[in-house]
Design a protein around this motif. Structure first.
Motif, PDB file in Angstrom:
ATOM      1  N   SER C  48       3.376  61.571  35.547  1.00  0.00           N
ATOM      2  CA  SER C  48       1.502  61.853  35.134  1.00  0.00           C
ATOM      3  C   SER C  48       1.866  63.219  36.658  1.00  0.00           C
ATOM      4  O   SER C  48       0.804  63.801  36.410  1.00  0.00           O
ATOM      5  CB  SER C  48       1.434  60.654  35.904  1.00  0.00           C
ATOM      6  N   ALA C  51       2.347  66.544  34.628  1.00  0.00           N
ATOM      7  CA  ALA C  51       1.466  66.337  33.630  1.00  0.00           C
ATOM      8  C   ALA C  51       0.290  66.912  34.303  1.00  0.00           C
ATOM      9  O   ALA C  51      -0.640  67.594  33.951  1.00  0.00           O
ATOM     10  CB  ALA C  51       0.726  65.119  33.072  1.00  0.00           C
ATOM     11  N   THR C  52      -0.480  66.183  35.209  1.00  0.00           N
ATOM     12  CA  THR C  52      -1.869  67.416  36.143  1.00  0.00           C
ATOM     13  C   THR C  52      -1.967  68.251  36.538  1.00  0.00           C
ATOM     14  O   THR C  52      -2.283  69.341  36.642  1.00  0.00           O
ATOM     15  CB  THR C  52      -2.336  65.784  37.468  1.00  0.00           C
ATOM     16  N   LEU C  55       0.437  70.708  33.212  1.00  0.00           N
ATOM     17  CA  LEU C  55      -0.959  70.805  32.564  1.00  0.00           C
ATOM     18  C   LEU C  55      -1.456  70.450  31.991  1.00  0.00           C
ATOM     19  O   LEU C  55      -2.683  70.972  31.323  1.00  0.00           O
ATOM     20  CB  LEU C  55       0.205  69.274  31.422  1.00  0.00           C
ATOM     21  N   PHE C  57      -3.727  68.191  32.890  1.00  0.00           N
ATOM     22  CA  PHE C  57      -4.540  66.796  32.213  1.00  0.00           C
ATOM     23  C   PHE C  57      -5.181  66.305  33.206  1.00  0.00           C
ATOM     24  O   PHE C  57      -5.271  66.022  34.090  1.00  0.00           O
ATOM     25  CB  PHE C  57      -3.196  66.158  32.364  1.00  0.00           C
ATOM     26  N   SER C  62      -3.377  61.551  31.989  1.00  0.00           N
ATOM     27  CA  SER C  62      -1.681  62.065  33.431  1.00  0.00           C
ATOM     28  C   SER C  62      -1.237  60.436  33.503  1.00  0.00           C
ATOM     29  O   SER C  62       0.253  60.197  33.024  1.00  0.00           O
ATOM     30  CB  SER C  62      -2.225  62.243  34.240  1.00  0.00           C
ATOM     31  N   CYS C  65       0.465  59.683  29.969  1.00  0.00           N
ATOM     32  CA  CYS C  65       1.653  59.908  29.880  1.00  0.00           C
ATOM     33  C   CYS C  65       2.550  59.573  31.178  1.00  0.00           C
ATOM     34  O   CYS C  65       3.667  59.491  30.400  1.00  0.00           O
ATOM     35  CB  CYS C  65       1.455  61.515  30.673  1.00  0.00           C
TER      36      CYS C  65
END
Lengths: 290, 392, 291
Positions: C48, C51-52, C55, C57, C62, C65
């Protein structure tokens, strides 16, 4: 270099094997993962170190005294933390063992402080060198002592009365009890022997690496437990084999794969072995259980 | 069953409260009996204000030995200042909190000190990960914090409340590599590093400098609290290096030296400030003889400040100080100087620390730069006849 | 106004409730002893956070994810290892946990030993409360459904369950997947609260801590995990007042608690020995015999 690494692995593995024996014996009898075993190993090393450096006791006497005192400690832990939980769930006993382990580790920290103590080697440092391998005198002694202790243990289990009682208890507690075996006595004896072996490993590792700290039981305790499972928990030859295999795997992993992934390689091998032999290397046969 | 639950919960609650009140009745976590006790002092001088100094570090668990050294160092500085009445009308009080070496628990300790105990300033964390996790907390609480030993690159960037008092890993390792090549004439190196932020930063810097000036043959890793280094040393021995740079702390370095010697690997040992502890010589014995390492502190220094610290430390804790203790003492001294010059409010202490310039500490002249990093002299020490000798 | 310290402890209690109750599904309800729960937490925390950070998110995505990646790993480790039983499974999960930690320690993208910093602080009390409610609700629904009865059947007697037509492998993997998902979700909350993560906080000691919460609270009781998590998060903080004796007391408290109430605070049945009244009576009789 391969041979040298093999020797390194066997020396490391023989200390794991001694620790694993303590785990496996206790497990065989009461199906408890004795988490405090790593701490018994640490206390053994401390007792040995204090006897040698403070009281100037000759090393071999200190060695046996450390084993004896660690046995007492093992028996006490069993009496206070495990016996009251004998008829309750195994996980409750496991948590109690974890509590005992945290308690003992921090007791040592309070008494001894956190700094490492030096444990002077009683042997003149000497190196035996051949064209393939180098091995030090301490390493030879560790190998010999480990071998003798394992031999002694096998004799105890196979030939003596208490050994027979242990095997009977491991197979079926209730029947053994009906046959007139005092289960409490057998469990006490098991803890005594297992703890003595742990302390022996602690003292030998202490002189090998020349230091003792309150935290020294943590990783070897875990590795000893892993070795016991690898060999097939409850099996004495399994613990010896598991210990040696884990030691060699770890060393080879560090040497030929990557030292960054040393422990990961050892655990990987563990998982792979378990996938093919789901109850450890020598774990299935009940007859071998102690 | 409900009765049981209620009774159990109450037992649990009572137990914790009992433990909390019974043992911590005085609520002053600082150690030995020798400390004067702020309560009694308060009666003697009723006008004195109490300034609370927090400390966060591993007091239990695998890294306890480093955390306890730091606490000892801070304690000496606090006791000295109180005994000498150094800051007019101010009594310092130490609040030490355990992190168990786990950064998420260090975050709780930081939060408790900043929000609950309302300390004015914190000395800590000890491990870099602790300071990383504590950074955001002390920033939002606006409590100035100075770490005596967190060396992670860029730790203090963008956090005006976070400072540190330790040698930079990059500076140490590159200076040592230069010294080894130019002064010692070594040309073939192997590196053995701890796989933590300290070891990795040292390794990277040493590999870069030594690699450009000479040759690095092997780089091997080990973990904190490892005991057996034979596999790595056997691999290194195959390549016949002239020197091994050990990027790690004395606890492991002493054992590495022992095992290298046992294996017949007779090479020059190099290290960084993590070597500085009497334990290195105690455990390493003749195996560490001749080892050369960088450091910020040297207990053989004749200056009265250093001798005073070493004597106090021996008297109070019955052992020799290591580099964690020395750097923690200096960190606490920097805080005390800041209080003297600016005042006792956290914001004033922050200003004082930030303006530290050429502070004559026991770990050398220290300045804090605009990022909160330290600028310090690097000493080079050598183990000779079982003692540390300064060679540069 | 509540102090930021208490707020932090409450948030941690919430996150630990998620960890403990998800482990309870695996260990307490399905009977699969796992000492690798911290690995799922760390996978979720890293996934997560990355992802933050990488990416971009949003927070909710996140978290999801993190949970999904952890669930994927839960199933991945589940498939080959689930034919292992009891302590062999426990040690395999322990090994898995250590492998994950060491991999994170050496990967470039996770910052290695230095860790990952600068994660935005998105976790708030509201998010934690919502997550706890969702976790407990979903777990409660699972347990009260046909699936839950199948899981409990596996715990009580795997062979019997199989002969009743329960696909034990499928349900065990399901338990691991769902448990890992929520552990990963909790991991995401963890990393977005502390803003920093480093692998050494996710070792086997952490897994054991989660296990302690589950057993102390009571195996096979969701509310037990809530109480266990709250107790074992709060006790170490309360013990701070006892300074150097803190860990000593903590260890002693674990031993004493188990001695007073071995089945856990909310536990009732006797794990692995059958739940029937007859079994319970039998165990009492045996105690008398021993004395």
């Amino acid at each position: 270099m391969f041979l040298q690494q093999l020797v390194n692995g066997i020396v490391l593995g023989s200390t794991y094997a001694l620790i694993a024996l303590g785990y496996t014996m206790v497990y065989g009898i009461i199906e408890l993962i004795n988490f405090a075993h790593g701490e018994i190993y640490m206390f053994g090393a401390f007792i040995g170190m204090i006897l040698v450096t403070v009281y100037q006791v000759p090393f071999f006497i200190a060695f046996f005294l450390a084993m004896a005192l660690a046995s007492l400690l093992g028996i006490t832990v069993e009496y206070l933390a495990y016996r009251p939980l004998r008829r309750s769930t195994r996980l409750a006993a496991l948590i109690s063992a974890i509590g005992a382990s945290i308690f003992l580790q921090n007791l040592a920290l309070l008494i001894m402080g956190s700094r490492p103590y030096s444990f002077p080697s009683p042997f003149v440092s000497k190196i035996y060198k051949t064209s393939f391998v180098t091995i030090s005198k301490v390493e030879v002694i560790i190998l010999i002592v480990s071998f003798l202790l394992m031999l002694g243990l096998t004799f105890l289990i196979q030939k003596t009365k208490i050994g027979i009682a242990m095997r009977a208890t491991a197979q079926d507690k209730d029947t053994a009890s009906l046959m007139g075996i005092n289960i409490n006595k057998v469990i006490t004896a098991t803890f005594a022997v297992g703890s003595a072996l742990g302390a022996a490993a602690g003292v030998m590792v202490g002189i090998y690496f020349r230091s003792v700290t309150p935290m020294m039981g943590l990783m070897p305790g875990l590795k000893g437990f892993v070795a016991a499972v690898l060999g097939g928990i409850g099996s004495i030859p399994g613990a010896m084999l598991g210990g040696l295999l884990l030691g060699v795997a770890e060393v080879m992993g560090a040497a030929y794969i990557s030292s960054q992934y040393r422990d990961a390689v050892a655990f990987m091998i563990l998982i792979v072995v378990l996938l093919f032999k789901p109850s450890g290397l020598i774990g299935s046969s009940l007859q071998e259980k102690v | 069953m409900n009765k049981k639950i209620i009774s159990l919960l109450s037992i649990l609650f009572l137990l914790s409260v009992l433990v909390a009140s019974g043992c911590g009745g005085n609520d002053q976590p600082s150690g030995p009996a020798s400390d004067p006790g702020p309560a009694s002092e308060g009666e003697e001088a009723p006008e004195s204000t109490v300034v609370k100094i927090g400390m966060v570090g591993p007091l239990s668990g695998g890294a306890a030995t480093y955390g306890q050294s730091v606490r000892n160092g801070v304690e000496i500085a606090v006791n000295e200042a109180n005994e000498n009445n150094e800051i007019e009308g101010v009594v310092l009080e130490l609040f030490a909190e355990d992190s168990e070496g786990d950064w998420s628990k260090a975050a709780n300790a930081f939060s408790k000190l900043a929000e609950q105990d309302k300390v004015n300033v914190i000395v800590g964390g000890v491990l870099s990960s602790e300071s990383e996790a504590g950074g955001p907390i002390i920033m939002s609480a606006q409590i100035p914090t100075i770490s005596p030993s967190s060396t992670a690159t860029g730790l203090t960037l963008g956090n005006p409340y976070l400072f540190r008092n330790c040698l930079s890993d990059e500076v140490q390792a590159s200076q040592l590599a230069e010294y080894a090549v130019t002064e010692l004439g070594l040309s073939k190196f192997a590196i053995l590093y701890t796989n933590n932020d300290y070891g990795v930063a040292l390794k990277n810097a040493f590999e870069e400098t030594a690699g450009s000036l000479a040759e690095v043959l092997a780089v091997e890793a080990f973990m904190d609290n490892d005991e057996n280094f034979k596999p790595q040393l056997t691999s290194i021995q195959q390549l016949n290096p002239e020197a091994i740079f050990i990027a790690g702390y004395y606890t492991e370095a002493a054992k590495i030296a022992q095992q290298a010697k046992e294996q017949g690997l007779d090479v020059q040992l190099l290290g960084a400030d993590g070597f500085y502890s009497p334990v290195l010589i105690e455990i390493g014995a003749d195996a560490v003889e001749g080892a050369i390492f960088t450091a910020g502190f040297h207990s053989g220094d004749e200056s009265p400040a250093v001798q005073n610290f070493v004597n106090n430390y021996r008297e109070l804790f019955n052992e020799e100080p290591d580099m964690f203790a020395a750097q923690a003492y200096d960190a606490a001294r920097i805080v005390i100087e800041a209080i003297k010059s600016k005042g006792t409010a956290p914001e004033q202490i922050r200003e004082g620390i930030a303006e530290t310039e050429n502070f004559p500490g026991i770990t050398g002249n220290t300045s804090i730069d605009e990022e909160g990093d330290t600028i310090k002299d690097v000493l080079i020490l050598k183990v000779e006849n079982g003692a540390f000798d300064r060679i540069r | 106004m509540i102090s930021a310290y208490y707020l932090q402890i409450i948030i941690l209690v919430g996150i630990n409730i998620i960890m403990a109750s998800s482990l309870n599904l695996i260990t307490g309800f399905t009977g699969q002893l796992s000492i690798g729960h911290a690995a799922f937490v760390s996978v979720g925390a890293y996934a997560s956070a990355l992802a933050t950070l990488k990416l971009g998110f949003p927070f909710f995505a996140s978290l999801l994810c993190g949970g999904l990646v952890a669930a994927f790993f839960g199933i991945l480790i589940g498939i080959p290892t689930l034919k292992l039983k009891g302590d062999y499974l426990a040690i395999a999960t322990l090994g898995f946990g250590e492998i994950v930690r060491i991999v994170f320690l050496n990967l470039e993208i996770t910052g290695g030993a230095v860790g990952l910093r600068g994660i935005p602080k998105d976790t708030t009390l509201t998010w934690v409360i919502i997550s706890v409610i969702v976790t407990l609700f979903v777990l409660y629904r699972i347990i009260r459904s046909r699936v839950g009865r199948a899981l409990i059947a596996i715990r009580e007697d795997e062979t019997a369950a199989e002969s009743m037509g329960i696909n034990t492998t499928y349900y065990k993997i399901l338990a691991f997947g769902v448990g890992a998902f929520f552990a990963g979700l909790g991991g995401g909350l963890f990393s977005h609260y502390f803003r920093y993560i480093q692998p050494n906080s996710f070792g086997f000691l952490k897994s054991i801590e989660y296990l302690c919460m589950v057993v102390l609270g009571g195996l096979g009781n969701i509310w037990g995990s809530v109480i266990g998590a709250a107790a074992l998060t709060a006790i170490p903080e309360l013990l701070r007042a006892s300074a150097d004796y803190r860990q000593l007391f903590y260890g002693a408290i674990l031993v004493i608690m188990m001695r007073i109430r071995p089945e856990g605070i909310m536990g009732e049945g006797i794990f692995r020995k059958g739940n029937s009244a007859g079994d319970y009576l039998l165990s009492k009789i045996k105690i008398k015999f021993n004395k």
